[in-house]
Design an enzyme around this catalytic site. Sequence first.
Site, mmCIF file in Angstrom:
data_model
loop_
_atom_site.group_PDB
_atom_site.id
_atom_site.type_symbol
_atom_site.label_atom_id
_atom_site.label_comp_id
_atom_site.label_asym_id
_atom_site.label_seq_id
_atom_site.Cartn_x
_atom_site.Cartn_y
_atom_site.Cartn_z
ATOM 1 N N HIS A 1 -97.995 45.660 -94.766
ATOM 2 C CA HIS A 1 -98.398 44.554 -95.642
ATOM 3 C C HIS A 1 -98.351 44.951 -97.118
ATOM 4 O O HIS A 1 -99.391 45.102 -97.751
ATOM 5 C CB HIS A 1 -99.830 44.103 -95.300
HETATM 6 C C1 LIG Z 1 -93.321 44.299 -88.192
HETATM 7 C C2 LIG Z 1 -94.217 43.433 -89.048
HETATM 8 C C3 LIG Z 1 -95.165 42.631 -88.434
HETATM 9 C C4 LIG Z 1 -95.987 41.803 -89.217
HETATM 10 N N1 LIG Z 1 -96.908 40.997 -88.583
HETATM 11 C C5 LIG Z 1 -97.691 40.170 -89.323
HETATM 12 C C6 LIG Z 1 -98.656 39.312 -88.705
HETATM 13 O O1 LIG Z 1 -98.787 39.270 -87.475
HETATM 14 N N2 LIG Z 1 -99.426 38.533 -89.490
HETATM 15 C C7 LIG Z 1 -99.316 38.540 -90.850
HETATM 16 O O2 LIG Z 1 -100.072 37.823 -91.511
HETATM 17 N N3 LIG Z 1 -98.414 39.351 -91.463
HETATM 18 C C8 LIG Z 1 -97.603 40.154 -90.730
HETATM 19 N N4 LIG Z 1 -96.696 40.973 -91.354
HETATM 20 C C9 LIG Z 1 -96.648 40.972 -92.816
HETATM 21 C C10 LIG Z 1 -95.904 39.774 -93.372
HETATM 22 O O3 LIG Z 1 -94.666 39.610 -92.700
HETATM 23 C C11 LIG Z 1 -95.659 40.021 -94.873
HETATM 24 O O4 LIG Z 1 -96.874 40.392 -95.480
HETATM 25 C C12 LIG Z 1 -95.112 38.766 -95.536
HETATM 26 O O5 LIG Z 1 -93.905 38.344 -94.952
HETATM 27 C C13 LIG Z 1 -94.884 39.021 -97.018
HETATM 28 O O6 LIG Z 1 -94.493 37.803 -97.598
HETATM 29 P P1 LIG Z 1 -93.848 37.754 -99.025
HETATM 30 O O7 LIG Z 1 -93.495 36.318 -99.262
HETATM 31 O O8 LIG Z 1 -94.710 38.454 -100.002
HETATM 32 O O9 LIG Z 1 -92.502 38.637 -98.934
HETATM 33 P P2 LIG Z 1 -91.320 38.631 -97.861
HETATM 34 O O10 LIG Z 1 -91.680 37.895 -96.609
HETATM 35 O O11 LIG Z 1 -90.895 40.063 -97.751
HETATM 36 O O12 LIG Z 1 -90.182 37.764 -98.568
HETATM 37 C C14 LIG Z 1 -89.425 38.256 -99.649
HETATM 38 C C15 LIG Z 1 -87.969 37.860 -99.431
HETATM 39 O O13 LIG Z 1 -87.245 38.052 -100.640
HETATM 40 C C16 LIG Z 1 -85.992 38.648 -100.357
HETATM 41 N N5 LIG Z 1 -85.542 39.351 -101.581
HETATM 42 C C17 LIG Z 1 -86.048 40.482 -102.135
HETATM 43 N N6 LIG Z 1 -85.414 40.774 -103.285
HETATM 44 C C18 LIG Z 1 -84.477 39.802 -103.455
HETATM 45 C C19 LIG Z 1 -83.485 39.551 -104.456
HETATM 46 N N7 LIG Z 1 -83.338 40.347 -105.523
HETATM 47 N N8 LIG Z 1 -82.662 38.477 -104.285
HETATM 48 C C20 LIG Z 1 -82.787 37.639 -103.215
HETATM 49 N N9 LIG Z 1 -83.727 37.827 -102.243
HETATM 50 C C21 LIG Z 1 -84.550 38.893 -102.378
HETATM 51 C C22 LIG Z 1 -86.281 39.558 -99.178
HETATM 52 O O14 LIG Z 1 -85.075 39.838 -98.477
HETATM 53 C C23 LIG Z 1 -87.259 38.692 -98.380
HETATM 54 O O15 LIG Z 1 -86.562 37.824 -97.503
HETATM 55 C C24 LIG Z 1 -95.852 41.804 -90.614
HETATM 56 C C25 LIG Z 1 -94.894 42.610 -91.235
HETATM 57 C C26 LIG Z 1 -94.085 43.413 -90.457
HETATM 58 C C27 LIG Z 1 -93.042 44.263 -91.149
#
Ligand SMILES: Cc1cc2nc3c(=O)[nH]c(=O)nc-3n(C[C@H](O)[C@H](O)[C@H](O)COP(=O)(O)OP(=O)(O)OC[C@H]3O[C@@H](n4cnc5c(N)ncnc54)[C@H](O)[C@@H]3O)c2cc1C
Length: 400
Positions: free
Chosen positions: A327
Amino acid sequence: MLDDWAAGFGIDWARDLEGDFAEAEDMLRVQRLDPERMGRNGQLAMEGAAALGVSGGPIARNAGACVQCSSCPLGCPIDAKRGMHVSYLPRAVAAGARLRAGVEVRRVLVEGGRAVGVECRVAGDGNRPASTFTVRARHAVVVAAGAFGTPQLLSRSGLGNDAVGANLHIHPACWVGARYPEEVRGWEGVMQSYYVDGWEAQGILLEATFTPLAFGGAWLVGSGAEHQRAMLDYPHMGSIGVQLTDRSAGRVRGAGDGSLRISYGLDRADAARVVFGIARAAEVHFAAGAAEVYPNVAGVKVLRPDDVASFEAARIKPADLRLEGFHPMGTARIAADPRQGACAPDGSLHGTAGLYVADASLFPTALGVNPMMTIIAFAKQVGRRVAGAAERPLSAVDRP
Ligand SMILES: Cc1cc2nc3c(=O)[nH]c(=O)nc-3n(C[C@H](O)[C@H](O)[C@H](O)COP(=O)(O)OP(=O)(O)OC[C@H]3O[C@@H](n4cnc5c(N)ncnc54)[C@H](O)[C@@H]3O)c2cc1C
Ligand code: SF4
């Protein structure tokens, strides 16, 4: 935590997210698991917690039509799990959003102190060369590239203050496995099934988590023949995840070649809290009938019930712990005072008009629970403020 964020960082609306959580739960069809459908691994954690008298409950999940195959970390094969691709993204497209997959945003374009668009790159393949294009923003640019991608993009664009990339939290976590006399067959259930929050004050959350062998085999003890024996014993294994609300913090930096440098060091106080959490997970296992526990600590292969006190008293160093982090958060954190954070309470980047962040980077500290619902709630709050700003005429301050 949300009250602390409101009081300490000026995020007044953090106290008022109930409506956003309810809407997101409805959208993702979140339901509390029926104990009958948790699988034996979750039931054992529930029985152990009950025997110790600590609080917990079946986990609420966004997977209504789940068939309990425990393959969640590999992607849900039947889309029972309401991931973004079957929930918010189709809704956004229906509302007029245009998606471009396989595109990397290289730079946020700024003119006269105001974000006006992004420069993008499409990687080449055997059929076509790499290409670039720009997207001009009608109202604002919203960056949601995650706690690694967002600071990387902002730094590469030369935007933001010193808080961009700092304050990385990851919820350090480890597996505490156990061998039970009975067959657990943990794969016949859901991956995350039962939480124990009785040690929340110490920054510890336990979650009964059982992963498929290809993913979970990594925490089994030993190597060679010993590891093979543990593999063959997999039907008898149970597993509880230990998750820490970390006070230690790391940093994300862009390197000169455009790649990412991530540094994170667990301090001794946090390491001691992880050891405390491993000991509590061991007690839950033993209270549920486990014969032995595997703490995933260098030099300590196995614990038996009488070993827990001496395990806790031993001087275990941060480097002895075998940890993972699922996370990432906090690397463009909100703080009303720009000396304390990268973004203002409305999600806008301090110092650049028309540029917002809407992902886990915004969290001022480690959250303490799995973050997805809070990320969605924060994104909704930022979205409302972006829409509100778009409806207002540009002020002299905003105008390029
Ligand atoms: C194995 C695993 C299991 C998990 N299980 C859970 C769970 O059960 N419950 C829960 O609440 N959380 C869970 N999480 C955590 C949760 O998935 C993350 O905390 C959450 O997805 C983060 O959201 P975000 O929007 O901050 O970033 P992200 O979901 O990482 O989204 C960011 C996106 O931006 C893209 N990106 C980055 N840089 C660029 C760029 N320069 N140009 C274009 N695109 C770009 C990335 O490819 C990504 O698709 C889990 C994580 C993992 C790895
Ligand atoms: S256990 Fe996970 S992968 Fe299997 S059906 Fe349920 S949500 Fe999907």
